[in-house]
Design an enzyme around this catalytic site. Structure first.
Site, PDB file in Angstrom:
ATOM      1  N   GLU A 231       0.835  -1.198   0.000  1.00  0.00           N
ATOM      2  CA  GLU A 231       0.000   0.000   0.000  1.00  0.00           C
ATOM      3  C   GLU A 231       0.870   1.247   0.000  1.00  0.00           C
ATOM      4  OE1 GLU A 231      -3.272  -0.467   2.848  1.00  0.00           O
ATOM      5  OE2 GLU A 231      -3.089   1.698   3.199  1.00  0.00           O
ATOM      6  N   ARG A 232       1.945   1.221   0.776  1.00  0.00           N
ATOM      7  CA  ARG A 232       2.789   2.416   0.893  1.00  0.00           C
ATOM      8  C   ARG A 232       3.606   2.655  -0.357  1.00  0.00           C
ATOM      9  NH1 ARG A 232       3.022   1.195   7.200  1.00  0.00           N
ATOM     10  NH2 ARG A 232       0.882   1.951   7.364  1.00  0.00           N
TER      11      ARG A 232
END
Lengths: 254, 428
Positions: free
Chosen positions: B282-283
């Site tokens: 996600e990051r």
């Protein structure tokens, strides 16, 4: 009757790029500039792939003349649905001087070699806008031609093609084998789906040189100068018709 | 136009290498992105083809409508996701048996970079929720049943998903969430609230994180697939946000919502761990999504300040402005390099929690710096809603907050550096 279709695709400077004239004024800057498939050729590939989906064509072969990077253009055609590709290698320096007549000769030889039934190309390339390759190839092959196609329908052994002409639309029938050039409204090209992009990696691209087809690519034309179009001058606003007439007289226009 | 500009360059600049002058005048951002990427040799031909195709889809199906959707406060998620799904873009790294392409994470990053070409932040964010937040754990740990029911239709674009983790009482503090899913026979009964849910009003199902047992907060939670039409789910009014305006965001209440227990993803009690595992992706995705908007900001600002005259010359001629833009461009390249490095290590099987957190932190900080500086150079025009730079200023401000706030990223980095203080021991 299942057709073998060849499609000519050209690698040109991307339509969105701002073109810059080279300092030697003999061409435009191509180094490090984004290139893509000529938009009209995308339409040609799309039409060929649709013919295959309708079972009218049995094989679609994408052909491109150009330097090593022309293979990327062929890969895009493969990702859109073409079955295999042929890359006629023309080094970058010679590519600048390659003329429609050379390409027509190459395409004519390839079509004969492959036993093609239909050749579709974009009506013109957005870099030179010559709009000559389809016509000359048809002539060399002594095949009928249907240019500026906005619709193609297959009837027994023939094609019914609607052409975009100055006065409107014209319908003609051409016997197969034939050469067709694609115009803007023929179709809207699909974006290559990711699965097809990955499948395209496995499709074959054959490499050859113009010499293998006994085509001589010696240039007949020499570019003397390339210039930017003149800068558009600012206009002026006038208050009324009298003002307009006065200004025109002052400028010596009337 | 190009030729006449050349003649006006003062003599001392003629010695600048030709390539520098060429690149300055190429007007569109996308060709420049391609050059930067090709130069790095991080992407192969297939990645570039993917980006070309996605860029085409964005240009024909998404960007022409963005202004309208922003004004209306919602983009049609089902329509857009279906188009993306058909072209294969929603399952790039997902298993082939469920319609995905099973490609490695570099393709996800390539897609993230290309998605950044949408003229707003809301739509790439909504897509990222589907591909990188609600479905990774499902794809990796879900049973065949939940994968058939929820994963396959999400990959094809037939279903829109949302992620239910944040709550009114805590967003960063995931371990302290209060929503419960109590086991009753063959069902879970869900009670609680979720907050800041993207795609809320259009989602067909939610990937919900809830407490399913008593015990340590890191070991008592589970991920459950909840169909959004289940009775007991209430959406509160649309949250009116300063940016990401075409994304529908809501607070959601769960009152005795009954879902089959077989809707659980993987093992009971492992929800927190699964969620943490997908945070790295996600990051990295968040960082990838910001690269293109940042470049667009810089390019558009160059264009604007080149045309805009003040005190007899183009604004761009002021050293403060062109030097500042060069600084910002440098920062973007640094972020790109960090992202590529982290992605390569991740694909190689390494744990990149520290680098991924740095990517997220840096991109959150950089988008604020760049959008703010660029907006300043746009002057009055920058303050209007008629220009892209002000939309990016509003939209990208979220990056420092959502998906792991800057402060959480800093804590993670400190932990890896060994400098995070121990929490004071509780007296029994």
């Amino acid at each position: 009757m299942s057709l073998k279709v060849l499609v000519g695709v050209k690698r040109v400077i991307d339509y969105a790029v701002k073109i810059r004239v080279r300092p030697d004024k003999l061409g435009v800057v191509t180094d490090g500039v984004k290139h893509s498939m000529n938009p009209f050729d995308e339409i040609a590939i799309e039409e060929a792939v649709r013919l295959k989906e309708k079972k009218i064509a049995k094989e679609v072969i994408a052909v491109s003349c150009g330097p090593a990077q022309a293979q990327e253009t062929i890969r895009t055609a493969l990702a859109m649905g073409a079955d295999r590709g042929i890359h006629v290698e023309v080094p970058a320096k010679e590519m600048e001087k390659l003329e429609p007549l050379h390409v027509s000769k190459i395409l004519a030889k390839l079509v004969e070699k492959e036993g093609g039934d239909l050749l579709i190309v974009g009506k013109q390339a957005i870099d030179d806008d010559t709009n000559a390759t389809a016509q000359m190839t048809a002539s060399l092959l002594n095949w009928p031609q249907a240019t500026f196609a906005s619709e193609i329908k297959k009837t027994d052994g023939e094609l019914e093609v609607t052409r975009e002409i100055d006065g409107g639309l014209e319908s003609i029938k051409v016997k197969l084998p034939a050469v067709v050039s694609a115009d803007l409204r023929l179709n809207e090209p699909r974006y290559a789906t990711l699965p097809n992009i990955m499948k395209a990696k496995k499709k074959k691209i054959q490499k050859m040189k113009p010499g293998d087809l006994s085509v001589d690519v010696t240039p007949h034309l020499e570019v003397v100068e390339v210039l930017d179009p003149p800068v558009r001058e600012a206009g002026i606003k006038v208050d009324d018709v009298e003002g307009l007439v006065t200004k025109l007289k002052e400028a010596g226009r009337i | 136009m190009a030729a006449s500009t050349l003649s006006k360059i003062p003599k001392r600049l003629i010695t600048v290498p030709w390539r520098a002058l060429t690149t300055r005048n190429i007007s569109t951002t996308y060709p420049l992105q391609q050059q930067a990427q090709e130069a790095s040799e991080f992407y192969k031909q297939e990645h570039l083809e993917l980006q070309n195709s996605l860029k085409k889809l964005i240009d024909t199906e998404i960007n022409p409508h963005v202004d309208r959707w922003e004004a209306e406060g919602q983009f049609p998620a089902h329509e857009v996701f279906k188009k993306l799904g058909q072209a294969g873009f929603l399952g790039v790294t997902k298993p082939e048996e469920y319609g995905g392409l099973g490609l490695d994470y570099t393709y996800s990053v390539a897609m993230g970079e290309a998605l950044g070409n949408v003229n707003c932040g809301a739509i790439p964010m909504a897509i990222a929720v589907q591909t990188d937040m609600a479905t990774p754990a499902l794809a990796r740990f879900g049973s065949d049943y939940v994968k058939e029911q929820f994963l396959a239709p999400s990959i094809s674009g037939d279903l829109v998903s949302c992620l239910g983790v944040s709550e009114p009482s805590g967003g960063s503090d995931v371990a302290s969430l209060k929503t419960t899913a109590r086991r009753e026979g063959d069902d879970f009964i869900i009670n609680g609230q979720k907050m800041w849910i993207t795609n809320a009003f259009q989602a067909d199902w939610m990937c919900l994180l809830a407490n399913t047992s008593q015990g340590a907060p890191h070991k008592n939670k589970s991920l459950i697939c909840v169909p959004m039409d289940t009775p007991g789910i209430h959406l509160n009014k649309r949250i009116d946000k300063m940016g990401m305006r075409s994304s529908d965001t809501a607070q959601i209440f769960f009152e005795d919502v009954r879902v089959p227990a077989k809707n659980i993803i993987g093992q009971e009690g492992m929800g927190f761990t699964y969620q943490m595992l997908q945070f790295q992706e996600e990051r990295l995705a968040a960082a990838a999504l910001t690269l293109a908007p940042l470049e667009i900001c810089i390019r558009e600002t160059i264009k604007y300040t080149r045309d805009r005259m003040a005190f007899g010359q183009p604004l761009l001629n002021n050293q403060y402005i062109h030097f500042r833009l060069a600084e910002l461009e440098t920062e973007v390249e640094c972020l790109r390099s960090l992202l590529y490095r982290a992605t390569e290590l991740y694909v190689g099987g390494e744990d990149v929690t520290k680098l991924a957190s740095m990517c997220k932190l840096k991109s959150g900080r950089l988008v604020r710096e760049i959008s703010d500086s660029c907006l300043q150079f746009w002057g009055g025009m920058g303050f209007t809603n008629e220009v892209l730079v002000s939309r990016f200023y509003r939209d990208l401000r979220l990056v420092s907050i959502g998906g792991g706030a800057d402060e959480v990223m800093l804590s993670i980095i400190c932990k890896y550096m060994g400098i995070l203080p121990q929490a004071p021991k509780k007296k029994k």
